[in-house]
Design a protein around this motif. Sequence first.
Motif, PDB file in Angstrom:
ATOM      1  N   ASP A 281       9.201  -2.502   0.481  1.00 23.45           N
ATOM      2  CA  ASP A 281       8.578  -2.034  -0.768  1.00 23.45           C
ATOM      3  C   ASP A 281       7.075  -2.292  -0.756  1.00 23.45           C
ATOM      4  O   ASP A 281       6.274  -1.408  -1.090  1.00 23.45           O
ATOM      5  CB  ASP A 281       9.216  -2.724  -1.979  1.00 23.45           C
ATOM      6  CG  ASP A 281      10.609  -2.203  -2.275  1.00 23.45           C
ATOM      7  OD1 ASP A 281      10.927  -1.085  -1.815  1.00 23.45           O
ATOM      8  OD2 ASP A 281      11.382  -2.907  -2.953  1.00 23.45           O
ATOM      9  N   ASP A 282       6.677  -3.512  -0.388  1.00 28.36           N
ATOM     10  CA  ASP A 282       5.250  -3.828  -0.317  1.00 28.36           C
ATOM     11  C   ASP A 282       4.562  -3.008   0.772  1.00 28.36           C
ATOM     12  O   ASP A 282       3.410  -2.592   0.617  1.00 28.36           O
ATOM     13  CB  ASP A 282       5.042  -5.322  -0.054  1.00 28.36           C
ATOM     14  CG  ASP A 282       5.291  -6.169  -1.291  1.00 28.36           C
ATOM     15  OD1 ASP A 282       5.360  -5.596  -2.402  1.00 28.36           O
ATOM     16  OD2 ASP A 282       5.433  -7.397  -1.166  1.00 28.36           O
ATOM     17  N   ASN A 285       3.742   0.328  -0.666  1.00 27.23           N
ATOM     18  CA  ASN A 285       2.634   0.264  -1.618  1.00 27.23           C
ATOM     19  C   ASN A 285       1.284   0.177  -0.906  1.00 27.23           C
ATOM     20  O   ASN A 285       0.326   0.858  -1.285  1.00 27.23           O
ATOM     21  CB  ASN A 285       2.813  -0.921  -2.563  1.00 27.23           C
ATOM     22  CG  ASN A 285       3.902  -0.693  -3.594  1.00 27.23           C
ATOM     23  OD1 ASN A 285       4.273   0.449  -3.883  1.00 27.23           O
ATOM     24  ND2 ASN A 285       4.434  -1.767  -4.151  1.00 27.23           N
ATOM     25  N   TYR A 430       2.418   1.661 -10.493  1.00 27.19           N
ATOM     26  CA  TYR A 430       3.559   0.837 -10.104  1.00 27.19           C
ATOM     27  C   TYR A 430       4.558   0.736 -11.248  1.00 27.19           C
ATOM     28  O   TYR A 430       4.229   0.943 -12.414  1.00 27.19           O
ATOM     29  CB  TYR A 430       3.082  -0.560  -9.684  1.00 27.19           C
ATOM     30  CG  TYR A 430       2.004  -0.491  -8.644  1.00 27.19           C
ATOM     31  CD1 TYR A 430       2.296  -0.141  -7.333  1.00 27.19           C
ATOM     32  CD2 TYR A 430       0.670  -0.724  -8.979  1.00 27.19           C
ATOM     33  CE1 TYR A 430       1.303  -0.040  -6.381  1.00 27.19           C
ATOM     34  CE2 TYR A 430      -0.332  -0.622  -8.033  1.00 27.19           C
ATOM     35  CZ  TYR A 430      -0.007  -0.275  -6.737  1.00 27.19           C
ATOM     36  OH  TYR A 430      -0.991  -0.164  -5.799  1.00 27.19           O
ATOM     37  N   GLU A 435       4.048  -5.814  -8.399  1.00 26.36           N
ATOM     38  CA  GLU A 435       3.559  -4.897  -7.374  1.00 26.36           C
ATOM     39  C   GLU A 435       2.049  -4.745  -7.449  1.00 26.36           C
ATOM     40  O   GLU A 435       1.344  -4.771  -6.428  1.00 26.36           O
ATOM     41  CB  GLU A 435       4.229  -3.528  -7.525  1.00 26.36           C
ATOM     42  CG  GLU A 435       5.722  -3.532  -7.306  1.00 26.36           C
ATOM     43  CD  GLU A 435       6.336  -2.169  -7.582  1.00 26.36           C
ATOM     44  OE1 GLU A 435       6.641  -1.467  -6.604  1.00 26.36           O
ATOM     45  OE2 GLU A 435       6.483  -1.795  -8.759  1.00 26.36           O
TER      46      GLU A 435
END
Length: 684
Positions: A281-282, A285, A430, A435
């Motif tokens: 997920d990171d 991003n 986000y 996040e």
Amino acid sequence: MQFEKILNPESIAVIGASRNPNKVGSAILKNIRLTYRGKIFVVNPFAEEIQGIKSYKSIMNIRDKVDVAIISIPADSVLKALKDCEKKKVSAAIIISAGFKEIGKEGEKRENELKAFLKKSRIRVIGPNCLGIINMDPPVNMTFVDPNTKISKGSTAFISQSGALLSAIVDDASANDIGFSKIISIGNAADIDEADIIDYLKEDEKTKSIVLYIEGLVNGEKFLRSLKEATKKKPVIILKGGRSNETSSAVMSHTGSLAGNYKAYELAFEEAGAITVSNIDDLFNFMRDAAKFEVKTDEVVIVTNAGGGGVITSDHINEEGLKRAQINERTASDLSKQLPAESNLHNPIDILGDASPDRYKETLDIIAELNRPTIVIFSPQEMSMPMETAKVIYDLHKKKPNLPLFSIFLGGTNVEKARRFLIERGLPVYDYPNEAVDIIKGLYFYYSHRDPTYERYKKEKIKTVSFSGKKNAFGISAKMIFEKIGINTVNGMLVSSGSELKKGVDKIGYPCVLKISSNSIAHKNKIGGVITGIKDHIELDKAFKDLNQVIKENKLNGAKIELYEDATKDKKGYVEILIGGHRDPVFGPMIAIGVGGIYANEIAEVEFVLPRISDQKIDELKRTNVGKVIMSAAKGQTFDELIGYVIKLGRFMEMNRNIKDIDLNPIIVSGNSAVAADFKIFVE
């Protein structure tokens, strides 16, 4: 390096193209045909034509020039195919084929033969055991990803050691609004490795950020050099697979047992100014947003219509070591003229649940003048207007394109169109506060670490001291080495008889310490081999007899007794510190500084640095728990002396590659004094 030729070839030959649509060679050819406008050649001795293209029995039968060969055939045929490519004067090859070092000894032998050939050859190779390469401009897909996968053009280059993970991320990237400049699967990296590709990408104008997934490295020093140069020009984000810090039970040194398997990677990435992430997920991003804003302060402003959202975001900011920006009196006064009396004018700025787009605009226009990274939180209420609020955020971005703006639109279907509006215009949006905070933290780390200084390191005078010993050195023998390096050590000597003991204590005085001297016992405490706090001749005689009995019981042939001054004598408010070194097999030496004594492993309060410590890292050390412990007992010049020890030990290990671990534990720190009281050198 012919990497530009690999990414932008004028002609491609697919060796191992297949008529079977379920074969890798078929998918590769199909992807090339769908994306590439240059010449395509097919090599398969068992086919006349594949996918409408004439098939050749060998690459040697192709009359035209071939820039890149893609090899997807059984592993035991790869070397012959590669030799044919060299005869054909092919510039580069992408070896898709598996069956090399990843399968064990047989494959490792095969890969070593491949490497031996490549050392004498001019041809450059990606792979083996890789997925291939995709270039988005000019377009060419030389992989076997699903031809139906939608891949968007963007400014992120993605390098992966795992072909399967790369394929999954690329497949999911489009749904996460991520576009790529280059996608590169390197597999076993028998020739061209991660460092070579980073060197190319740092100069690539179409690439604004570089993302890597790695599981391990062979040449850590080369990788670190390339990484440092790349981060000076653009953000580099790394997801490291296999981050376990488990260590071998056979590790003897305190420092080695505290280091763990991932620590050196973590240090190297930090030293180079690379951003590390721990999950997909990171990674997504940062892939999408790392190149959008420069974050050069750790002070963050929060504007929210949801009090709870502001509180949670504040918690994340504190937990991640960032700060909430202070709202000055002038800004607070300006806000008070625009906001309801019930609003909170101090960060987080709560503009209340009924906030209209106009209220967001008035608030953001004022806050923008602070020029701080700003998190805008929107929570859908009955009277709120998500799309109009999104337009307010976008209008502010157009007026102040360099202001780091990070939006959080809480909720689901009610805010989806507003999210989409901002994403399509390139603004970070986000679902949750953590996040946005993680992105700000990562970017602030990058922009504050990408160009470190080394003035303190350069100032340290280094003595060249060689250590060619093939056996571990403990006690007096190690103490003599450390004294040559420039480490301040406690007074001590070897004694072999009662008369020598008496003469020694007359020089050293009471209280004193006796230890068994044996290079076969690292931790003498465990067998009762250390006696401290000896206050007079009676206690000295008893301690001497007791240690000789321990030597006899443990059959320590050749062991002697060491007499030391008590390093804590006349020291008030002292602390015990550990400084040590551990040689990582990939990156080389790393130096530890932490809470010392016999409980060093249990407490595990330690910081690691690379030998070439930056001024920024030294400042950060002072703010750590370890730094605070040291400063509680020492003056500033003593802390600086300990930094000198760190630098000296690092250079000593760099100059003596036979040394695996070093322990100076404890170092007694008090006031203007830092004295090492125990000494160990472990060899490979």
